[in-house]
Write a protein that holds these residues in place. Structure first.
Motif, PDB file in Angstrom:
ATOM      1  N   GLU A 128       0.834  -1.190   0.000  1.00  0.00           N
ATOM      2  CA  GLU A 128       0.000   0.000   0.000  1.00  0.00           C
ATOM      3  C   GLU A 128       0.869   1.240   0.000  1.00  0.00           C
ATOM      4  O   GLU A 128       2.043   1.187   0.392  1.00  0.00           O
ATOM      5  N   PHE A 129       0.326   2.343  -0.465  1.00  0.00           N
ATOM      6  CA  PHE A 129       1.019   3.611  -0.347  1.00  0.00           C
ATOM      7  C   PHE A 129      -0.006   4.736  -0.291  1.00  0.00           C
ATOM      8  O   PHE A 129      -1.203   4.539  -0.537  1.00  0.00           O
ATOM      9  N   TYR A 130       0.467   5.917   0.047  1.00  0.00           N
ATOM     10  CA  TYR A 130      -0.406   7.070   0.206  1.00  0.00           C
ATOM     11  C   TYR A 130      -0.133   8.084  -0.898  1.00  0.00           C
ATOM     12  O   TYR A 130       1.014   8.291  -1.298  1.00  0.00           O
ATOM     13  N   ILE A 131      -1.203   8.727  -1.337  1.00  0.00           N
ATOM     14  CA  ILE A 131      -1.050   9.809  -2.307  1.00  0.00           C
ATOM     15  C   ILE A 131      -1.624  11.083  -1.715  1.00  0.00           C
ATOM     16  O   ILE A 131      -2.552  11.053  -0.896  1.00  0.00           O
ATOM     17  N   ASN A 132      -1.041  12.198  -2.145  1.00  0.00           N
ATOM     18  CA  ASN A 132      -1.513  13.505  -1.693  1.00  0.00           C
ATOM     19  C   ASN A 132      -2.587  13.989  -2.656  1.00  0.00           C
ATOM     20  O   ASN A 132      -2.312  14.276  -3.816  1.00  0.00           O
ATOM     21  N   ASN A 133      -3.826  14.042  -2.190  1.00  0.00           N
ATOM     22  CA  ASN A 133      -4.935  14.407  -3.045  1.00  0.00           C
ATOM     23  C   ASN A 133      -5.795  15.458  -2.343  1.00  0.00           C
ATOM     24  O   ASN A 133      -6.451  15.177  -1.344  1.00  0.00           O
ATOM     25  N   SER A 134      -5.739  16.720  -2.849  1.00  0.00           N
ATOM     26  CA  SER A 134      -6.499  17.831  -2.266  1.00  0.00           C
ATOM     27  C   SER A 134      -6.204  17.984  -0.776  1.00  0.00           C
ATOM     28  O   SER A 134      -7.109  18.090   0.052  1.00  0.00           O
TER      29      SER A 134
ATOM     30  N   LEU B 105      -4.172  12.788   2.589  1.00  0.00           N
ATOM     31  CA  LEU B 105      -3.371  11.610   2.281  1.00  0.00           C
ATOM     32  C   LEU B 105      -4.310  10.416   2.166  1.00  0.00           C
ATOM     33  O   LEU B 105      -4.966  10.027   3.133  1.00  0.00           O
ATOM     34  N   ILE B 106      -4.393   9.869   0.969  1.00  0.00           N
ATOM     35  CA  ILE B 106      -5.310   8.770   0.702  1.00  0.00           C
ATOM     36  C   ILE B 106      -4.526   7.480   0.523  1.00  0.00           C
ATOM     37  O   ILE B 106      -3.581   7.417  -0.263  1.00  0.00           O
ATOM     38  N   LYS B 107      -4.924   6.462   1.257  1.00  0.00           N
ATOM     39  CA  LYS B 107      -4.242   5.166   1.163  1.00  0.00           C
ATOM     40  C   LYS B 107      -4.809   4.355   0.000  1.00  0.00           C
ATOM     41  O   LYS B 107      -6.025   4.248  -0.169  1.00  0.00           O
ATOM     42  N   ILE B 108      -3.906   3.815  -0.800  1.00  0.00           N
ATOM     43  CA  ILE B 108      -4.306   2.970  -1.928  1.00  0.00           C
ATOM     44  C   ILE B 108      -3.690   1.591  -1.778  1.00  0.00           C
ATOM     45  O   ILE B 108      -2.481   1.457  -1.571  1.00  0.00           O
ATOM     46  N   ASP B 109      -4.524   0.579  -1.865  1.00  0.00           N
ATOM     47  CA  ASP B 109      -4.053  -0.802  -1.865  1.00  0.00           C
ATOM     48  C   ASP B 109      -3.437  -1.086  -3.237  1.00  0.00           C
ATOM     49  O   ASP B 109      -4.112  -0.957  -4.268  1.00  0.00           O
ATOM     50  N   VAL B 110      -2.182  -1.443  -3.258  1.00  0.00           N
ATOM     51  CA  VAL B 110      -1.473  -1.660  -4.525  1.00  0.00           C
ATOM     52  C   VAL B 110      -2.180  -2.694  -5.395  1.00  0.00           C
ATOM     53  O   VAL B 110      -2.235  -2.560  -6.624  1.00  0.00           O
TER      54      VAL B 110
ATOM     55  N   ILE C  11      -2.291  12.874  -9.732  1.00  0.00           N
ATOM     56  CA  ILE C  11      -1.313  13.423  -8.800  1.00  0.00           C
ATOM     57  C   ILE C  11      -0.167  14.078  -9.559  1.00  0.00           C
ATOM     58  O   ILE C  11       0.088  13.761 -10.720  1.00  0.00           O
ATOM     59  N   HIS C  12       0.516  14.986  -8.886  1.00  0.00           N
ATOM     60  CA  HIS C  12       1.681  15.657  -9.475  1.00  0.00           C
ATOM     61  C   HIS C  12       2.902  14.778  -9.223  1.00  0.00           C
ATOM     62  O   HIS C  12       3.413  14.699  -8.104  1.00  0.00           O
ATOM     63  N   ASN C  13       3.366  14.108 -10.268  1.00  0.00           N
ATOM     64  CA  ASN C  13       4.478  13.173 -10.135  1.00  0.00           C
ATOM     65  C   ASN C  13       4.927  12.765 -11.533  1.00  0.00           C
ATOM     66  O   ASN C  13       4.393  13.235 -12.533  1.00  0.00           O
ATOM     67  N   THR C  14       5.925  11.905 -11.601  1.00  0.00           N
ATOM     68  CA  THR C  14       6.376  11.380 -12.883  1.00  0.00           C
ATOM     69  C   THR C  14       6.251   9.865 -12.885  1.00  0.00           C
ATOM     70  O   THR C  14       6.314   9.217 -11.827  1.00  0.00           O
TER      71      THR C  14
END
Length: 241
Positions: free
Chosen positions: A141-147, A150-155, A179-182
């Motif tokens: 799992e990991f977290y993303i920054n959304n608005s 921090l939202i946890k997403i099950d991989v 998300i803002h990323n590459t």
């Protein structure tokens, strides 16, 4: 020896390029095409290392052609138009910009640039491989920054990632996020036994594949393109009966 093709609607230009290529033992001309459609048909069944590409073609321009092909091939633009030089070098695959008429001396410089360009590509691949070895993860799992949350997403619920400029679109079984990323940074953090970069703009969860057909793969209800150079590696990951 590098396999190369010429795409140019002018017969005289193709003739000149053929003669210049014949003077370079490191190049092997495998085809010349008067329009992009015929070239695309050839590339669907053959691999080449280098394309000598005119910008102005009957069906669509050279930049559209580069965006259309599902594989990354080094390109040397050959054109009578000087107005696209700045736009040209926004593409990572473009080695040089030759303005007609092309002299043997200018062609020699293009070949020198190609050698340097390929050397830099090898260095980048080596550097990226080392980076992948260090940063790759088996996180579930990991977290993303959304608005600002921090939202946890099950991989395991992720279907695919799609690059969109400086942003990445994430599609899961139940939701989607931007998300803002590459794509490169994200790829390094994903479990390599489940995720694979099938195209320069897509990373898929191979466990979510519904079917594979020609140069595309179905993930959920979405059709994802596969680059030719990545398809063979993807097929190794698929368990065939």
């Amino acid at each position: 020896m590098k396999k190369c093709i010429i795409i140019d609607d002018e017969l005289m230009s193709r003739t000149v390029m053929t003669e210049l290529i014949s003077t370079k033992p490191e190049l092997h001309l495998v085809g010349d095409f008067p329009d992009a459609i015929e070239a695309l048909k050839y590339l669907n069944h053959n691999e080449v290392d280098l394309i000598f590409l005119d910008i102005h073609l009957p069906n669509f321009n050279g930049f559209d052609f580069i965006n259309t092909i599902n594989q990354t091939i080094n390109v040397i633009l050959v054109t009578s138009d000087k107005n696209f030089a700045i736009e040209a070098f926004e593409y990572n695959c473009i080695v040089d910009y030759l303005v007609k008429p092309i002299t043997p001396e200018r062609f020699d410089k293009a070949m020198a640039r190609l050698k340097e360009f390929e050397g830099n590509q090898k260095k980048k691949k080596t550097s990226q491989t080392k980076e992948d070895d260090i940063e790759s993860s088996n996180a579930s799992e990991f977290y993303i920054n959304n608005s600002k949350r921090l939202i946890k997403i099950d991989v395991n619920t992720i279907l695919y990632f799609r690059a969109n400029g400086d942003y990445v679109f994430i599609k899961t079984e139940s939701n989607s996020y931007t998300i803002h990323n590459t794509l490169r940074k994200i790829e390094n953090k994903l479990p390599k036994d489940s995720f694979f970069k099938v195209h320069r703009s897509y990373i898929i969860n191979t466990k979510k594949i519904v079917d594979i057909e020609d140069n595309s793969v179905l993930i959920g209800k979405d059709v994802i393109p596969i680059s030719r150079r990545n398809k063979s590696e993807l097929m190794k990951r698929v368990h065939l009966l």
